[in-house]
Design an enzyme around this catalytic site. Sequence first.
Site, mmCIF file in Angstrom:
data_model
loop_
_atom_site.group_PDB
_atom_site.id
_atom_site.type_symbol
_atom_site.label_atom_id
_atom_site.label_comp_id
_atom_site.label_asym_id
_atom_site.label_seq_id
_atom_site.Cartn_x
_atom_site.Cartn_y
_atom_site.Cartn_z
ATOM 1 N N ASP A 1 2.427 1.751 3.306
ATOM 2 C CA ASP A 1 3.351 0.741 3.861
ATOM 3 C C ASP A 1 4.775 1.193 3.553
ATOM 4 O O ASP A 1 5.719 0.858 4.265
ATOM 5 C CB ASP A 1 3.179 -0.630 3.178
ATOM 6 C CG ASP A 1 1.807 -1.230 3.393
ATOM 7 O OD1 ASP A 1 1.127 -0.831 4.358
ATOM 8 O OD2 ASP A 1 1.422 -2.107 2.590
ATOM 9 N N ASP B 1 -11.559 -12.240 10.237
ATOM 10 C CA ASP B 1 -10.572 -12.386 9.146
ATOM 11 C C ASP B 1 -9.225 -12.810 9.741
ATOM 12 O O ASP B 1 -8.485 -11.993 10.282
ATOM 13 C CB ASP B 1 -10.447 -11.025 8.436
ATOM 14 C CG ASP B 1 -9.560 -11.087 7.212
ATOM 15 O OD1 ASP B 1 -9.339 -12.184 6.679
ATOM 16 O OD2 ASP B 1 -9.100 -10.017 6.788
ATOM 17 N N GLU C 1 -11.033 -6.483 -4.781
ATOM 18 C CA GLU C 1 -11.005 -7.503 -3.718
ATOM 19 C C GLU C 1 -12.211 -7.330 -2.800
ATOM 20 O O GLU C 1 -12.377 -6.294 -2.167
ATOM 21 C CB GLU C 1 -9.702 -7.364 -2.912
ATOM 22 C CG GLU C 1 -9.611 -8.336 -1.757
ATOM 23 C CD GLU C 1 -8.278 -8.260 -1.027
ATOM 24 O OE1 GLU C 1 -7.331 -7.634 -1.547
ATOM 25 O OE2 GLU C 1 -8.197 -8.821 0.084
ATOM 26 N N HIS D 1 -11.695 -14.160 2.894
ATOM 27 C CA HIS D 1 -12.876 -13.308 2.758
ATOM 28 C C HIS D 1 -14.098 -14.080 2.267
ATOM 29 O O HIS D 1 -15.207 -13.857 2.739
ATOM 30 C CB HIS D 1 -12.562 -12.133 1.825
ATOM 31 C CG HIS D 1 -11.457 -11.258 2.357
ATOM 32 N ND1 HIS D 1 -10.967 -10.186 1.667
ATOM 33 C CD2 HIS D 1 -10.742 -11.311 3.505
ATOM 34 C CE1 HIS D 1 -10.006 -9.619 2.377
ATOM 35 N NE2 HIS D 1 -9.851 -10.291 3.494
ATOM 36 N N HIS E 1 0.884 -1.168 0.000
ATOM 37 C CA HIS E 1 0.000 0.000 0.000
ATOM 38 C C HIS E 1 0.921 1.217 0.000
ATOM 39 O O HIS E 1 1.993 1.167 0.612
ATOM 40 C CB HIS E 1 -0.820 0.107 1.279
ATOM 41 C CG HIS E 1 -1.738 -1.047 1.545
ATOM 42 N ND1 HIS E 1 -1.346 -2.165 2.203
ATOM 43 C CD2 HIS E 1 -3.054 -1.211 1.253
ATOM 44 C CE1 HIS E 1 -2.370 -2.990 2.302
ATOM 45 N NE2 HIS E 1 -3.419 -2.446 1.726
ATOM 46 N N ASP F 1 -5.317 -13.601 -3.515
ATOM 47 C CA ASP F 1 -4.799 -13.497 -2.150
ATOM 48 C C ASP F 1 -4.981 -14.844 -1.456
ATOM 49 O O ASP F 1 -6.098 -15.245 -1.099
ATOM 50 C CB ASP F 1 -5.543 -12.400 -1.368
ATOM 51 C CG ASP F 1 -4.972 -11.018 -1.648
ATOM 52 O OD1 ASP F 1 -4.038 -10.904 -2.471
ATOM 53 O OD2 ASP F 1 -5.457 -10.051 -1.032
HETATM 54 C C1 GLT Z 1 -5.846 -5.622 4.423
HETATM 55 C C2 GLT Z 1 -6.920 -6.558 3.939
HETATM 56 C C3 GLT Z 1 -6.397 -7.394 2.845
HETATM 57 C C4 GLT Z 1 -6.193 -6.598 1.588
HETATM 58 C C5 GLT Z 1 -5.127 -5.618 1.702
HETATM 59 C C6 GLT Z 1 -5.122 -4.761 0.467
HETATM 60 S S1 GLT Z 1 -5.136 -4.717 3.153
HETATM 61 O O1 GLT Z 1 -4.845 -6.347 5.054
HETATM 62 O O2 GLT Z 1 -7.369 -7.354 5.024
HETATM 63 O O3 GLT Z 1 -7.184 -8.499 2.588
HETATM 64 O O4 GLT Z 1 -5.803 -7.474 0.560
HETATM 65 O O5 GLT Z 1 -5.625 -3.510 0.665
HETATM 66 MN MN MN Z 2 -8.001 -11.157 4.951
HETATM 67 MN MN MN Z 3 -6.357 -9.498 0.848
#
Ligand code: GLT
Ligand code: MN
Ligand code: MN
Length: 389
Positions: free
Chosen positions: A59, A257, A183, A222, A56, A247
């Site tokens: 970061d 999460d 995402e 997610h 990011h 991811d």
């Molecule tokens: C954050 C989130 C992730 C995303 C990242 C990208 S930031 O950690 O939980 O799943 O991929 O913004």
């Molecule tokens: Mn996550």
């Molecule tokens: Mn992610």
Amino acid sequence: MPNNYQPDPKLKFTFGLWTVGNVGRDPFGGPVRETISPVEICDLLGEVGAYGVNFHDNDLVPIDAGQTQRDDIVRSFKRALKDNGLVVPMATTNLFGDAVFKDGAFTSNNAQIRAYAIQKTMRAMDLGAECGAKIYVFWGGREGVESDATKNPIDAIKRFREAINFLCEYSIEQKYGYKFAFEAKPNEPRGHIYFAVTGSYLAFIPTLDHPDMCGVNPEVAHEHMAGLNFVHQVAAALEAGKLFHIDLNDQEFGRYDQDFRFGSVNLKHAFFLVKLLEDQRYNGPRHFDAHAFRQSDYADVKEFARGCMRTYMILKEKAQRWNADKEIQQIVKTVNVQDSALSKLTAKYSKGNAQKLLDAPLDRIELAAAPLPYERLDQLTMEVLMGVR
Ligand code: GLT
Ligand code: MN
Ligand code: MN
């Protein structure tokens, strides 16, 4: 030659600065590991054999940094990338951490905050492009509500679309060549996040001005939070030509999460995921958006990172074994009953085909009697996974 499961650069294993650099903060406790700099994170990733690193904007460059500080940071980061043989395939914007985004960024009720979010993203896209990124991720962490009294959900979609259309044009005009990857996440940190699952974005993308530039970045954790079968979500994205990034991590169903090490919870799901990606020759980065247990020190964080990649490599080998297993393949062949004459009829509608199909002698009782030895097939799969086959 025995496979030593070393990370294969062709598989493009990447980590975010925020993943191995995670200091273990949670809603109930502060950091348990000292902060390490982006350069130190590159050294760590170089040591474990990763292919690349993502970030990011903040970061890498603090939100309040001036131009000189920014340029110094970028210079030393680029040197660290080179020293460690790392590339930056993906970049993204932090549109969730600062107080200004407490009620969303692109979907905020405040036009000035929406404009600031777009401005911040343009600057972050400049930064990503400077480091070589070609994929740009949008995770709308604060794009949501706790109560629907606070925001109109139709306005939210329209505002989000407007922002993305604007940023697509910016990328095109700057010749950045970005592919945008959306995402999804159903909740956390907001009570309800818009575009809750990958399928929401797959439906949204065709409504954009530049749908070809846009795809998805599904995350295991997610979709599992939403109770979904992740493999099926990824299959939908692949089939639509929209899997631009992924991811990888792991997650217990029904929990917060967790972002656990890849393959550490649902081994069977992880196996079918790897098998799908490999069978379909997915060629994008395999990003481990995960972090080590809060109990770990940095030596153990390295074990965590090695573990993500190693598990993937092992599951890739298991998938090859499954594909080569004679008994498994025999069952797969048997259950996939072929009938070329009928398939020709159903492949495309015509009046003639419809009539022939209406006349076809299909006996449902006979059809229902065809054996489906799925218990055997699943057990054989488990035995491959458990290492006895
Ligand atoms: C954050 C989130 C992730 C995303 C990242 C990208 S930031 O950690 O939980 O799943 O991929 O913004
Ligand atoms: Mn996550
Ligand atoms: Mn992610």
